[in-house]
Enzyme design. Structure first.
Site, PDB file in Angstrom:
ATOM      1  N   ARG A   1      -2.530 -30.767  -4.160  1.00 35.67           N
ATOM      2  CA  ARG A   1      -3.603 -30.864  -2.918  1.00 35.67           C
ATOM      3  C   ARG A   1      -3.044 -32.092  -1.910  1.00 35.67           C
ATOM      4  NH1 ARG A   1      -9.146 -29.540  -4.152  1.00 35.67           N
ATOM      5  NH2 ARG A   1      -8.752 -27.697  -5.354  1.00 35.67           N
TER       6      ARG A   1
ATOM      7  N   ARG B   1     -11.627 -31.472   9.820  1.00 36.88           N
ATOM      8  CA  ARG B   1     -12.821 -31.033   9.133  1.00 36.88           C
ATOM      9  C   ARG B   1     -13.845 -31.210   9.856  1.00 36.88           C
ATOM     10  NH1 ARG B   1     -15.149 -28.856   6.504  1.00 36.88           N
ATOM     11  NH2 ARG B   1     -15.704 -29.632   4.198  1.00 36.88           N
TER      12      ARG B   1
ATOM     13  N   ASP C   1      -6.829 -21.577  -0.831  1.00 34.10           N
ATOM     14  CA  ASP C   1      -7.734 -21.397  -2.066  1.00 34.10           C
ATOM     15  C   ASP C   1      -7.241 -20.535  -3.014  1.00 34.10           C
ATOM     16  OD1 ASP C   1      -9.701 -23.744  -3.129  1.00 34.10           O
ATOM     17  OD2 ASP C   1     -10.362 -21.751  -3.672  1.00 34.10           O
TER      18      ASP C   1
ATOM     19  N   TYR D   1     -14.962 -19.057 -11.742  1.00 32.16           N
ATOM     20  CA  TYR D   1     -15.828 -18.860 -10.794  1.00 32.16           C
ATOM     21  C   TYR D   1     -16.456 -17.568 -10.576  1.00 32.16           C
ATOM     22  CZ  TYR D   1     -13.584 -23.298  -9.481  1.00 32.16           C
ATOM     23  OH  TYR D   1     -13.095 -24.625  -9.636  1.00 32.16           O
TER      24      TYR D   1
HETATM   25  O1  1CP Z   1      -2.588 -28.340  -2.770  1.00 37.38           O
HETATM   26  C1  1CP Z   1      -2.648 -28.113  -1.956  1.00 37.38           C
HETATM   27  O2  1CP Z   1      -2.683 -28.986  -0.708  1.00 37.38           O
HETATM   28  C2  1CP Z   1      -2.944 -26.626  -1.409  1.00 37.38           C
HETATM   29  C3  1CP Z   1      -4.224 -26.222  -1.104  1.00 37.38           C
HETATM   30  C4  1CP Z   1      -5.507 -25.891  -2.319  1.00 37.38           C
HETATM   31  C5  1CP Z   1      -4.738 -25.496  -3.772  1.00 37.38           C
HETATM   32  C6  1CP Z   1      -3.429 -25.461  -3.973  1.00 37.38           C
HETATM   33  C7  1CP Z   1      -6.671 -25.997  -2.297  1.00 37.38           C
HETATM   34  C8  1CP Z   1      -7.482 -26.388  -1.013  1.00 37.38           C
HETATM   35  N1  1CP Z   1      -7.027 -25.668  -3.310  1.00 37.38           N
HETATM   36  C9  1CP Z   1      -6.145 -25.376  -4.271  1.00 37.38           C
HETATM   37  C10 1CP Z   1      -6.245 -24.805  -5.578  1.00 37.38           C
HETATM   38  C11 1CP Z   1      -7.589 -24.876  -6.149  1.00 37.38           C
HETATM   39  N2  1CP Z   1      -8.912 -24.457  -5.854  1.00 37.38           N
HETATM   40  C12 1CP Z   1      -7.796 -24.972  -7.730  1.00 37.38           C
HETATM   41  C13 1CP Z   1      -6.748 -25.307  -8.765  1.00 37.38           C
HETATM   42  C14 1CP Z   1      -6.176 -26.504  -8.628  1.00 37.38           C
HETATM   43  C15 1CP Z   1      -7.119 -27.514  -9.122  1.00 37.38           C
HETATM   44  O3  1CP Z   1      -7.470 -27.626 -10.047  1.00 37.38           O
HETATM   45  O4  1CP Z   1      -7.472 -28.562  -8.155  1.00 37.38           O
HETATM   46  C16 1CP Z   1      -9.285 -24.926  -8.185  1.00 37.38           C
HETATM   47  C17 1CP Z   1      -9.734 -25.082  -9.409  1.00 37.38           C
HETATM   48  C18 1CP Z   1      -9.924 -24.722  -6.817  1.00 37.38           C
HETATM   49  C19 1CP Z   1     -11.201 -24.474  -6.485  1.00 37.38           C
HETATM   50  C20 1CP Z   1     -11.844 -25.518  -5.439  1.00 37.38           C
HETATM   51  N3  1CP Z   1     -11.796 -25.195  -4.294  1.00 37.38           N
HETATM   52  C21 1CP Z   1     -12.138 -26.782  -5.619  1.00 37.38           C
HETATM   53  C22 1CP Z   1     -12.346 -27.331  -7.071  1.00 37.38           C
HETATM   54  C23 1CP Z   1     -14.003 -27.888  -7.322  1.00 37.38           C
HETATM   55  C24 1CP Z   1     -14.937 -27.180  -7.864  1.00 37.38           C
HETATM   56  O5  1CP Z   1     -16.099 -27.298  -7.443  1.00 37.38           O
HETATM   57  O6  1CP Z   1     -14.612 -26.086  -8.806  1.00 37.38           O
HETATM   58  C25 1CP Z   1     -12.492 -27.307  -4.452  1.00 37.38           C
HETATM   59  C26 1CP Z   1     -13.197 -28.637  -3.915  1.00 37.38           C
HETATM   60  C27 1CP Z   1     -12.233 -26.240  -3.469  1.00 37.38           C
HETATM   61  C28 1CP Z   1     -12.050 -26.294  -2.066  1.00 37.38           C
HETATM   62  C29 1CP Z   1     -10.904 -26.791  -1.405  1.00 37.38           C
HETATM   63  N4  1CP Z   1      -9.694 -26.382  -1.491  1.00 37.38           N
HETATM   64  C30 1CP Z   1      -8.619 -27.000  -1.136  1.00 37.38           C
HETATM   65  C31 1CP Z   1      -9.268 -27.906  -0.652  1.00 37.38           C
HETATM   66  C32 1CP Z   1      -8.443 -29.111   0.279  1.00 37.38           C
HETATM   67  C33 1CP Z   1     -10.738 -27.949  -0.854  1.00 37.38           C
HETATM   68  C34 1CP Z   1     -11.484 -29.226  -0.150  1.00 37.38           C
HETATM   69  C35 1CP Z   1     -12.395 -28.392   0.795  1.00 37.38           C
HETATM   70  C36 1CP Z   1     -13.013 -29.735   1.908  1.00 37.38           C
HETATM   71  O7  1CP Z   1     -14.001 -29.853   1.541  1.00 37.38           O
HETATM   72  O8  1CP Z   1     -12.376 -29.916   2.960  1.00 37.38           O
END
Ligand code: 1CP
Length: 340
Positions: free
Chosen positions: A25, A38, A74, A149
């Site tokens: 992340r 954002r 994502d 999901y």
């Molecule tokens: O790592 C990086 O910088 C690359 C971008 C990346 C990756 C690899 C994002 C951006 N998401 C992911 C993978 C991801 N997404 C996973 C696997 C890794 C982990 O366990 O953290 C999972 C489970 C998700 C699902 C997801 N998408 C979540 C998790 C929380 C939940 O509610 O289940 C979240 C918060 C997101 C949205 C998201 N994806 C990425 C970001 C930066 C965000 C936040 C978005 C925002 O509000 O700006």
């Protein structure tokens, strides 16, 4: 030259002048420039536009000398190709969760060209501008973590609907996992063709099943998916989270790198599975406490883990409230270590 990318050397378990480092992340909400973007763009806008996605991918690299760029997308990004609709709040929220064999059957067969073409373009654009010595990483969600999901509808503690569905409708779950693993194998191979040096498979919700259920339900699909990607010559980083009881099982799957969280003893794991490179595993919560505790944790990590085949990372994604000084402290420790 590709052979000089530190992460690639570590993946092959070759000696490196210092350990490579990237941060899960790394393009996320702890970065002020990301939070700024954002204000005017939703996460969906950022991740669905190749230009914006490239821009966000580059943000952490402009600030820090990290050894890899991970493409800003994502785990849900390729799923519209299967006919799935979702939004983010802040995690994924699926419009019509999958709850029956009929729902699984209604998924569209995945056309490789339709699997997140914006991610493929962003990878190509990113490769053109990042330094030669920086590795480019692609990724996908593991079939089970995506299914979590799709069935539950959103991230919920311990995913009870998912676990119930897996127990009550194992055949439907099996066909869902098969469709997802076929699609993800193609998607990862497409990412490598677009310039990804290696790919990380995120099995963030691996740990919610027993080993027995995991063996029956999940192993066959994960195994097939990883084999296809390996046959295409793409190095694989396999990440499991909150799943110490599944460590042996994951270590027996075909992957070059085992990426682990802070719950797992990293030096034991490194000794036990010396055919794998290892990635991890500082607790992201420590970084919230500032530079000093981060420095200590990073020093402890490099003191106990053999540098051969070690890729430094956190045990899970960096948290949104992490102070930038903590990231700097982590980088300093890694860069100041002289291996040879
Ligand atoms: O790592 C990086 O910088 C690359 C971008 C990346 C990756 C690899 C994002 C951006 N998401 C992911 C993978 C991801 N997404 C996973 C696997 C890794 C982990 O366990 O953290 C999972 C489970 C998700 C699902 C997801 N998408 C979540 C998790 C929380 C939940 O509610 O289940 C979240 C918060 C997101 C949205 C998201 N994806 C990425 C970001 C930066 C965000 C936040 C978005 C925002 O509000 O700006």
């Amino acid at each position: 030259m590709t052979k000089d990318r530190l992460i690639m050397k570590a993946i092959r378990r070759e000696e490196t002048p210092r350990r490579p480092l990237w941060i899960m992340r790394q393009a996320g909400r702890y970065l002020p420039e990301y939070r700024n973007l954002r204000k005017t763009h939703s996460f969906k806008d950022l991740s669905q536009s190749p230009d914006l996605s490239t821009e966000v991918t580059l943000l952490p690299l402009k600030r820090y000398p990290l050894d890899a760029a991970i493409i800003f997308a994502d785990i849900m990004s390729p799923l519209p190709a299967l006919g799935i609709q979702f939004d983010f709040d802040p995690g994924p929220v699926v419009a019509n969760p999958i709850r029956s064999q009929k729902d699984v059957a209604a998924l569209m067969p995945s056309d490789p060209e339709k699997l997140a073409p914006e991610v493929v373009t962003a990878l190509q654009q990113t490769r053109e501008v990042i330094p030669e010595e920086t590795a480019l990483l692609g990724f996908c969600g593991a079939p089970w973590t995506l299914a979590a999901y799709l069935v539950e509808g959103r991230g919920v503690k311990d995913f009870p609907t998912l676990r119930g569905f897996a127990a009550a409708q194992p055949e439907a779950m099996n066909s869902l996992l098969k469709k997802l693993s076929d699609a993800m194998a193609m998607y990862l191979i497409n990412q490598a063709k677009a310039g990804a040096d290696a790919v990380q498979i995120f099995d963030s919700w691996a740990g919610i099943l027993s080993l027995n259920d995991w063996e029956k339900l999940i192993r066959p699909h994960l195994q097939t998916m990883l084999e296809k990607v390996g046959e295409a010559g793409v190095p694989r980083i396999l990440f499991l989270q909150n799943a110490p009881h599944l460590l042996d099982a994951y270590a027996s799957l075909p992957a070059e790198v085992l990426a682990i969280d802070w719950r797992i003893n990293i030096e034991d794991t490194q000794k036990r599975y010396n055919t794998h490179a290892i990635q991890g595993n500082i607790d992201p919560a420590i970084l919230l406490q500032g530079a000093d505790p981060t420095e200590q944790a990073a020093k402890q990590l490099i003191n106990k883990v053999n540098p051969i085949g070690h890729i430094v990372n956190l045990g899970h994604g960096i948290l949104p409230k992490t102070p930038l000084e903590s990231v700097e402290a982590l980088i300093d420790v890694v860069h100041n270590e002289k291996i040879r």
